[in-house]
Design a protein around this motif. Structure first.
Motif, short mmCIF file in Angstrom:
data_model
loop_
_atom_site.label_atom_id
_atom_site.label_comp_id
_atom_site.label_asym_id
_atom_site.label_seq_id
_atom_site.Cartn_x
_atom_site.Cartn_y
_atom_site.Cartn_z
N LEU A 19 -15.54 -4.22 0.93
CA LEU A 19 -16.42 -5.12 0.69
C LEU A 19 -17.77 -4.63 1.47
O LEU A 19 -17.91 -4.13 2.50
CB LEU A 19 -16.22 -6.36 1.60
N HIS A 20 -19.04 -4.55 0.46
CA HIS A 20 -20.23 -3.87 1.05
C HIS A 20 -21.22 -5.06 0.76
O HIS A 20 -21.28 -5.83 0.03
CB HIS A 20 -20.66 -3.07 -0.14
N TYR A 71 -13.35 -2.38 5.16
CA TYR A 71 -12.11 -2.10 4.61
C TYR A 71 -11.23 -2.86 5.32
O TYR A 71 -10.94 -2.54 6.40
CB TYR A 71 -11.89 -0.64 4.68
N PRO A 72 -10.74 -3.93 4.85
CA PRO A 72 -9.81 -5.03 5.46
C PRO A 72 -8.36 -4.56 5.64
O PRO A 72 -7.56 -4.98 6.45
CB PRO A 72 -9.99 -6.09 4.92
N ARG A 73 -7.87 -3.40 4.70
CA ARG A 73 -6.57 -2.99 4.97
C ARG A 73 -6.48 -1.52 4.61
O ARG A 73 -7.84 -1.00 4.40
CB ARG A 73 -5.80 -3.77 3.95
N GLY A 133 -16.50 -0.36 -12.26
CA GLY A 133 -17.09 -1.39 -11.67
C GLY A 133 -17.67 -0.93 -10.08
O GLY A 133 -17.23 0.05 -9.89
N PRO A 134 -18.59 -1.71 -9.88
CA PRO A 134 -19.23 -1.36 -8.45
C PRO A 134 -18.11 -1.59 -7.21
O PRO A 134 -17.51 -2.50 -7.50
CB PRO A 134 -20.34 -2.30 -8.34
N VAL A 135 -18.06 -0.92 -6.39
CA VAL A 135 -17.22 -0.89 -5.03
C VAL A 135 -17.69 -2.10 -4.44
O VAL A 135 -18.86 -2.13 -3.98
CB VAL A 135 -17.32 0.42 -4.36
N GLN A 143 -18.15 -13.46 10.21
CA GLN A 143 -19.33 -13.93 9.84
C GLN A 143 -19.42 -13.29 8.52
O GLN A 143 -20.11 -13.70 7.44
CB GLN A 143 -20.88 -13.63 10.62
N LEU A 144 -18.80 -12.13 8.36
CA LEU A 144 -18.84 -11.31 7.11
C LEU A 144 -17.84 -11.93 6.07
O LEU A 144 -18.36 -12.22 5.05
CB LEU A 144 -18.26 -9.88 7.27
N LEU A 145 -16.77 -12.73 6.51
CA LEU A 145 -16.00 -13.22 5.67
C LEU A 145 -16.68 -14.42 5.00
O LEU A 145 -16.63 -15.00 4.10
CB LEU A 145 -14.61 -13.55 6.36
N ARG A 146 -17.36 -15.12 6.04
CA ARG A 146 -18.06 -16.42 5.84
C ARG A 146 -18.97 -16.16 4.58
O ARG A 146 -19.13 -16.93 3.75
CB ARG A 146 -18.67 -16.93 7.20
N HIS A 147 -19.91 -15.39 4.98
CA HIS A 147 -20.73 -14.70 3.84
C HIS A 147 -20.19 -14.54 2.54
O HIS A 147 -20.59 -15.00 1.30
CB HIS A 147 -21.46 -13.79 4.36
N ALA A 148 -19.01 -13.67 2.60
CA ALA A 148 -18.52 -13.42 1.25
C ALA A 148 -17.96 -14.32 0.70
O ALA A 148 -17.81 -14.51 -0.63
CB ALA A 148 -17.47 -12.10 1.44
N LEU A 149 -17.22 -15.41 1.22
CA LEU A 149 -16.62 -16.65 0.60
C LEU A 149 -17.95 -17.36 -0.01
O LEU A 149 -17.90 -18.15 -1.01
CB LEU A 149 -16.10 -17.52 1.75
N ALA A 150 -19.02 -17.58 0.70
CA ALA A 150 -20.24 -18.47 0.25
C ALA A 150 -20.68 -17.67 -1.00
O ALA A 150 -21.15 -18.31 -1.77
CB ALA A 150 -21.04 -18.42 1.33
N GLY A 151 -20.87 -16.21 -1.03
CA GLY A 151 -21.45 -15.77 -2.05
C GLY A 151 -20.42 -15.36 -3.07
O GLY A 151 -20.52 -14.77 -4.06
N LYS A 152 -19.20 -15.49 -3.18
CA LYS A 152 -18.05 -15.53 -4.07
C LYS A 152 -17.94 -13.92 -4.22
O LYS A 152 -17.20 -13.46 -5.40
CB LYS A 152 -18.49 -16.24 -5.44
N LEU A 153 -18.07 -13.25 -3.10
CA LEU A 153 -17.57 -11.98 -3.03
C LEU A 153 -16.27 -11.80 -2.99
O LEU A 153 -15.61 -10.97 -3.15
CB LEU A 153 -18.06 -11.18 -1.87
N ILE A 154 -15.63 -12.94 -2.39
CA ILE A 154 -14.04 -13.21 -2.16
C ILE A 154 -13.82 -14.56 -2.81
O ILE A 154 -14.45 -15.53 -2.55
CB ILE A 154 -13.65 -13.18 -0.92
N SER A 155 -12.67 -14.47 -3.64
CA SER A 155 -12.06 -15.73 -4.12
C SER A 155 -11.68 -16.89 -3.12
O SER A 155 -10.53 -16.39 -2.41
CB SER A 155 -11.02 -15.51 -4.95
#
Length: 284
Positions: free
Chosen positions: A104-105, A66-68, A273-275, A146-158
């Motif tokens: 982010l899960h 939970y980033p915020r 939608g999924p959390v 590393q979590l943010l890197r993974h999320a960006l690569a997997g398009k979990l984050i724009s």
């Protein structure tokens, strides 16, 4: 320097671990200004609940970030879970922080690149001596990167939204499209917001974001449309709210973006939608 490194160097973030071990029961984490949370579920089951009624059931090892500030509950009453929990202070550019998902899960099985840091974290939690808390905190900091890197690569984050909002020259135009995607934005009006000529704005936008402004606006409209459809709004009402003059025009744009009609997409996605799930197709 890569874009993620440059962005994080402008933010002030730090983790503070407060629990590690076996947990059975319930706990609630209130929303506190400037504070997020990181939960590492080493062994489940664990359920995370949110004030909007969504529920995230975790059966396998996973990271929940939970980033915020977001009030949430943790329930492991179905069994004993092995957890590591930390508060996360994230401050700096509010627009950039707000562009991150509320939750982010990431199942650990889907992020093998984190195995090295996770191994160090588990060893320190089990065998660490003096200075253990400091080591755990620093390893959690690395894990978040590393979590943010993974999320960006997997398009979990724009990536376009995250990095674009960190560009002062484009931030006003991006914020306008995010906040009011249904308005009839033109390149000229967006350029005026940024204090640029039309041609310079179009070139810089494409260079930083990776697509033309009109394509990015369509992506934002589709994201808003999907959220409204999940709320049970009628397709014709959604079409008008996100800037289309007619339902057929909206349906054509929606189908071009998702390869499904709005009703077929909703039948697949479900009303809730999924959390922390993947961003909708059409996001730039």
């Amino acid at each position: 320097m890569d874009r993620l490194s440059a962005l994080l160097m402008r933010l002030d973030f730090s983790a503070d671990t407060f629990f590690e071990g076996a947990f059975c029961g319930r706990s609630h984490f209130p929303a506190q200004p400037g504070i997020g949370h990181l939960h590492l579920v080493r062994q489940g089951p664990a359920a995370f609940t949110h004030d909007d009624g969504t529920r995230l059931q975790v059966e396998q090892p996973a990271l929940i970030f939970y980033p915020r500030p977001l009030a949430h509950g943790l329930d492991t009453s179905a069994g004993t879970a092995r957890l590591l929990c930390a508060t996360v202070r994230l401050a700096g550019d509010d627009a950039v922080i707000d562009s991150l998902p509320s939750c982010l899960h990431v199942p650990l099985a889907q992020a093998p690149a984190m195995d090295g840091v996770l191994g160090l974290l588990f060893d320190e939690a089990q065998y660490g001596g003096m200075g253990q808390k400091l080591v755990l905190n620093r390893l959690c900091d690395v894990l978040i990167v590393q979590l943010l890197r993974h999320a960006l690569a997997g398009k979990l984050i724009s990536a376009a939204r995250l990095f674009g909002l960190s560009e002062p020259a484009l931030a006003k135009a991006l914020a306008a499209m995010h906040d009011h995607p249904g308005r009839p934005w033109a390149v000229a009006s967006l350029a005026t917001l940024c204090g640029m000529s039309r041609s310079r704005f179009a070139r810089q936008f494409h260079a930083v974001i990776g697509c033309p402004p009109a394509e990015y606006l369509t992506g934002q409209r589709m994201l808003r449309a999907q959220a409204l459809l999940r709320q049970g709004r009628l397709v014709q009402d959604v079409a008008l709210e996100v800037g289309y003059g007619s339902q057929p025009a909206f349906t054509r744009a929606f189908r071009a973006c998702t390869r499904l009609s709005p009703r077929d997409w909703l039948a697949q996605a479900g009303p809730a939608g999924p959390v922390g799930g993947r961003l909708a197709q059409g996001d730039s």
